[in-house]
Design a protein around this motif. Structure first.
Motif, PDB file in Angstrom:
ATOM      1  N   CYS A  99     -42.707   0.791  11.199  1.00 44.69           N
ATOM      2  CA  CYS A  99     -41.930  -0.352  11.699  1.00 44.69           C
ATOM      3  C   CYS A  99     -41.953  -0.308  13.216  1.00 44.69           C
ATOM      4  CB  CYS A  99     -40.499  -0.319  11.172  1.00 44.69           C
ATOM      5  SG  CYS A  99     -39.476   1.043  11.802  1.00 44.69           S
ATOM      6  N   GLU A 100     -41.350  -1.302  13.823  1.00 47.69           N
ATOM      7  CA  GLU A 100     -41.159  -1.332  15.270  1.00 47.69           C
ATOM      8  C   GLU A 100     -39.710  -1.642  15.577  1.00 47.69           C
ATOM      9  OE1 GLU A 100     -45.543  -2.812  16.907  1.00 47.69           O
ATOM     10  OE2 GLU A 100     -43.826  -4.182  16.988  1.00 47.69           O
ATOM     11  N   MET A 101     -39.232  -1.096  16.671  1.00 48.24           N
ATOM     12  CA  MET A 101     -37.951  -1.495  17.244  1.00 48.24           C
ATOM     13  C   MET A 101     -38.247  -2.105  18.606  1.00 48.24           C
ATOM     14  SD  MET A 101     -35.494   1.794  16.341  1.00 48.24           S
ATOM     15  CE  MET A 101     -36.406   2.938  17.381  1.00 48.24           C
ATOM     16  N   LEU A 153     -34.988   2.944   7.202  1.00 50.62           N
ATOM     17  CA  LEU A 153     -34.525   4.176   7.843  1.00 50.62           C
ATOM     18  C   LEU A 153     -34.097   3.891   9.277  1.00 50.62           C
ATOM     19  CD1 LEU A 153     -37.079   6.874   6.612  1.00 50.62           C
ATOM     20  CD2 LEU A 153     -34.645   6.723   6.025  1.00 50.62           C
ATOM     21  N   ALA A 154     -34.815   3.010   9.955  1.00 50.97           N
ATOM     22  CA  ALA A 154     -34.461   2.670  11.334  1.00 50.97           C
ATOM     23  C   ALA A 154     -33.147   1.891  11.384  1.00 50.97           C
ATOM     24  CB  ALA A 154     -35.590   1.862  11.968  1.00 50.97           C
ATOM     25  N   THR A 208     -32.739   5.404  22.483  1.00 51.88           N
ATOM     26  CA  THR A 208     -33.761   4.971  21.534  1.00 51.88           C
ATOM     27  C   THR A 208     -34.885   5.995  21.417  1.00 51.88           C
ATOM     28  OG1 THR A 208     -33.190   2.692  22.111  1.00 51.88           O
ATOM     29  CG2 THR A 208     -35.199   3.030  20.831  1.00 51.88           C
ATOM     30  N   ASP A 209     -35.219   6.669  22.497  1.00 53.54           N
ATOM     31  CA  ASP A 209     -36.174   7.785  22.388  1.00 53.54           C
ATOM     32  C   ASP A 209     -35.652   8.822  21.396  1.00 53.54           C
ATOM     33  OD1 ASP A 209     -38.019   6.757  24.201  1.00 53.54           O
ATOM     34  OD2 ASP A 209     -37.185   7.842  25.915  1.00 53.54           O
ATOM     35  N   GLU A 210     -34.365   9.119  21.480  1.00 49.59           N
ATOM     36  CA  GLU A 210     -33.756  10.082  20.558  1.00 49.59           C
ATOM     37  C   GLU A 210     -33.746   9.537  19.135  1.00 49.59           C
ATOM     38  OE1 GLU A 210     -30.717  11.931  23.948  1.00 49.59           O
ATOM     39  OE2 GLU A 210     -30.087  10.284  22.650  1.00 49.59           O
ATOM     40  N   ASP A 211     -33.432   8.245  18.992  1.00 50.47           N
ATOM     41  CA  ASP A 211     -33.420   7.637  17.665  1.00 50.47           C
ATOM     42  C   ASP A 211     -34.801   7.668  17.015  1.00 50.47           C
ATOM     43  OD1 ASP A 211     -30.749   6.985  17.245  1.00 50.47           O
ATOM     44  OD2 ASP A 211     -30.903   5.102  18.352  1.00 50.47           O
ATOM     45  N   LYS A 212     -35.822   7.343  17.781  1.00 50.97           N
ATOM     46  CA  LYS A 212     -37.184   7.366  17.245  1.00 50.97           C
ATOM     47  C   LYS A 212     -37.506   8.749  16.674  1.00 50.97           C
ATOM     48  CE  LYS A 212     -41.997   7.206  18.912  1.00 50.97           C
ATOM     49  NZ  LYS A 212     -42.667   6.627  17.730  1.00 50.97           N
ATOM     50  N   ALA A 213     -37.167   9.789  17.422  1.00 54.56           N
ATOM     51  CA  ALA A 213     -37.439  11.150  16.951  1.00 54.56           C
ATOM     52  C   ALA A 213     -36.661  11.456  15.677  1.00 54.56           C
ATOM     53  CB  ALA A 213     -37.093  12.158  18.044  1.00 54.56           C
ATOM     54  N   ILE A 214     -35.383  11.079  15.644  1.00 57.81           N
ATOM     55  CA  ILE A 214     -34.551  11.332  14.466  1.00 57.81           C
ATOM     56  C   ILE A 214     -35.092  10.598  13.246  1.00 57.81           C
ATOM     57  CG2 ILE A 214     -32.260  10.921  13.456  1.00 57.81           C
ATOM     58  CD1 ILE A 214     -31.218  11.054  16.397  1.00 57.81           C
ATOM     59  N   ILE A 215     -35.420   9.335  13.418  1.00 58.68           N
ATOM     60  CA  ILE A 215     -35.903   8.519  12.297  1.00 58.68           C
ATOM     61  C   ILE A 215     -37.202   9.094  11.746  1.00 58.68           C
ATOM     62  CG2 ILE A 215     -36.731   6.224  11.643  1.00 58.68           C
ATOM     63  CD1 ILE A 215     -34.870   5.192  13.989  1.00 58.68           C
ATOM     64  N   THR A 263     -40.981  -1.982  23.356  1.00 58.64           N
ATOM     65  CA  THR A 263     -41.253  -1.867  21.928  1.00 58.64           C
ATOM     66  C   THR A 263     -41.550  -0.419  21.574  1.00 58.64           C
ATOM     67  OG1 THR A 263     -42.102  -4.130  21.773  1.00 58.64           O
ATOM     68  CG2 THR A 263     -42.738  -2.602  20.029  1.00 58.64           C
ATOM     69  N   TYR A 264     -40.908   0.045  20.502  1.00 55.32           N
ATOM     70  CA  TYR A 264     -41.080   1.416  20.018  1.00 55.32           C
ATOM     71  C   TYR A 264     -41.739   1.384  18.644  1.00 55.32           C
ATOM     72  CZ  TYR A 264     -37.736   2.904  23.614  1.00 55.32           C
ATOM     73  OH  TYR A 264     -37.094   3.164  24.802  1.00 55.32           O
ATOM     74  N   PRO A 265     -42.988   1.826  18.511  1.00 50.42           N
ATOM     75  CA  PRO A 265     -43.557   1.998  17.175  1.00 50.42           C
ATOM     76  C   PRO A 265     -42.927   3.223  16.517  1.00 50.42           C
ATOM     77  CG  PRO A 265     -45.122   2.728  18.848  1.00 50.42           C
ATOM     78  CD  PRO A 265     -43.945   2.164  19.584  1.00 50.42           C
ATOM     79  N   VAL A 266     -42.551   3.088  15.262  1.00 46.52           N
ATOM     80  CA  VAL A 266     -41.858   4.161  14.558  1.00 46.52           C
ATOM     81  C   VAL A 266     -42.584   4.429  13.243  1.00 46.52           C
ATOM     82  CG1 VAL A 266     -39.657   4.953  13.609  1.00 46.52           C
ATOM     83  CG2 VAL A 266     -39.678   3.393  15.567  1.00 46.52           C
TER      84      VAL A 266
END
Length: 408
Positions: free
Chosen positions: A331-333, A200-201, A362-369, A191-194
């Motif tokens: 949000c969370e992914m 946006l995610a 997904t680490d990269e996506d979290k940073a981008i988002i 789980t990734y907290p964003v």
């Protein structure tokens, strides 16, 4: 309404923002920041549509349970002694306390810690101490959500009358069914907290315009960024290999609004680069083949479903992507990796290698988002035009605006 306005919009103000949306462009700032719009999202998207909650292998044994937190709701997923799966709201019918206070476990009953009302894991009220003789226990079971289990995937709906699920079910059989997801198991969950609005995610997930600049690892094996003629040639070769295996993986575009009471789903296939077997660091196989696959076909099947659930099928593993609203700016992914139910970690797959590609991505996506979330907070942010490669994002935005335009 000014695009630089900071006051929370009224219901009429939200409708004015929708009407002012410029076709072919992204969403204006309030759609990602405003609490009132977030509440409308919950009412008209989150509570209207179906969501993939998990794979049924997370509750493998009778009386197993797990609690899932989605927006302001808590859902107890249970497997009853007879094997049936239930999705129950974690809200006591007496005073509203949480009746299940553990995240997961094995239990025949849930006892409310407040006044000891006792519920079976099918939601039925078993005991309500010191209530009058005319009290009817059968009227006060835990609220049960609508649930469908298809190819091992558990879907829930919060709606009183859920959207028609038949087109989704048929397409899942034609896609995930070919990959053997009904005989799969969960290998890993992350789980990734964003710190960003949930849209946006999702918008980031559905477009690959950013794949080249942001995901060099993914782009080494996946060909989605190539010109259309190259992708068509790669896809044709992939489909030829798939048919040679005697497999017909379905696809179909049923991405539709809920106006006709049907759930939205879009399933499509695309090729990996020549010689690439699966989604791994170097394209090499990661685990046992699944379903009807006896060899690798060099392809991927992707499924977009209901606005918050996304599936990725490789011949040797699968991915479930869940997007979970947590607030106007949070949000969370959740990522769920699936493998053949007979595969054993350490013998048939190396977990670190299995999760490598989508963890890095997904680490990269979290940073981008989160970069984008901070950027759209600017009072001077104006949405720009959507690029041709972002056609799925454009379609998602149009779908979303239609959904929040219509009352429940």
């Amino acid at each position: 309404m000014s695009v630089f306005a900071t006051a929370a919009p009224s219901a009429d103000g939200i409708d004015q923002l929708i009407a002012a949306h410029k076709p072919g462009h992204g969403l204006a700032r309030p759609f990602y920041t405003d609490p009132d719009i977030y509440e409308r999202d919950l009412e008209r998207v989150f509570r209207r549509h179906w969501h993939c909650l998990a794979h049924e292998s997370v509750v493998p044994k009778p009386n197993d349970f797990e609690v899932f937190r989605m927006a302001s709701e808590q859902v107890i997923l249970t497997r009853h002694a007879d094997g049936t799966i239930h999705a129950l709201l974690n809200v006591c019918r007496h005073r509203g306390a949480e009746v299940c206070t553990r995240d997961k476990g094995n239990a025949r009953v849930f006892v409310c810690p407040y006044h000891a009302w006792t519920y079976g894991n099918d939601g039925s009220l078993k005991a309500a101490r010191l209530m009058p003789k005319d009290f009817k226990r059968e009227d006060y079971g835990l609220k049960a959500l609508h649930i469908r289990v298809v190819e091992g995937l558990i879907f829930i709906s919060f709606a009183d009358e859920p959207l028609d699920f038949s087109e989704v079910e048929n397409l899942l059989h034609a896609t995930c069914g070919q990959y053997g997801w009904g005989q799969a198991k969960v290998a890993h969950r992350q789980t990734y907290p964003v710190d960003a609005n949930w849209k946006l995610a999702v918008e980031n997930y559905v477009e690959c315009y950013h794949c080249g600049p942001a995901h060099p690892e993914y782009s080494q094996t996946h060909a989605l960024e190539q010109p259309a003629h190259m992708i068509e040639a790669l896809n044709a070769s992939m489909e030829e290999r798939t048919r040679a295996l005697g497999i017909e993986v379905g696809s179909g575009d049923r991405w539709q609004t809920s106006a006709k009471n049907r759930e939205a789903i879009h399933a499509f296939r695309y090729a990996l680069y020549d010689g690439v077997k699966t989604g791994s660091q170097d394209g090499s196989p990661l685990s046992m083949l699944m379903g009807r696959f006896t060899e690798f076909d060099g392809g991927v099947t992707s499924v977009h479903l209901g606005g918050t659930s996304f599936l990725v099928c490789y011949p040797d593993y699968g991915m479930i992507y869940r997007f979970i609203p947590k607030g106007p700016r949070a949000c969370e992914m959740e990522l769920i990796w699936l493998v053949n139910s007979e595969a054993e970690e350490g013998r048939d797959y190396d977990l670190a290698k299995l999760v490598w590609l989508w963890t890095v991505t997904t680490d990269e996506d979290k940073a981008i988002i989160e970069h984008t979330s901070r950027g759209v907070l600017s009072h001077y942010f104006l949405p720009g035009p959507i690029a041709p490669m972002e056609q799925n994002e454009l379609r998602y935005i149009d779908w979303y605006l239609d959904e929040i335009s219509r009352p429940s």
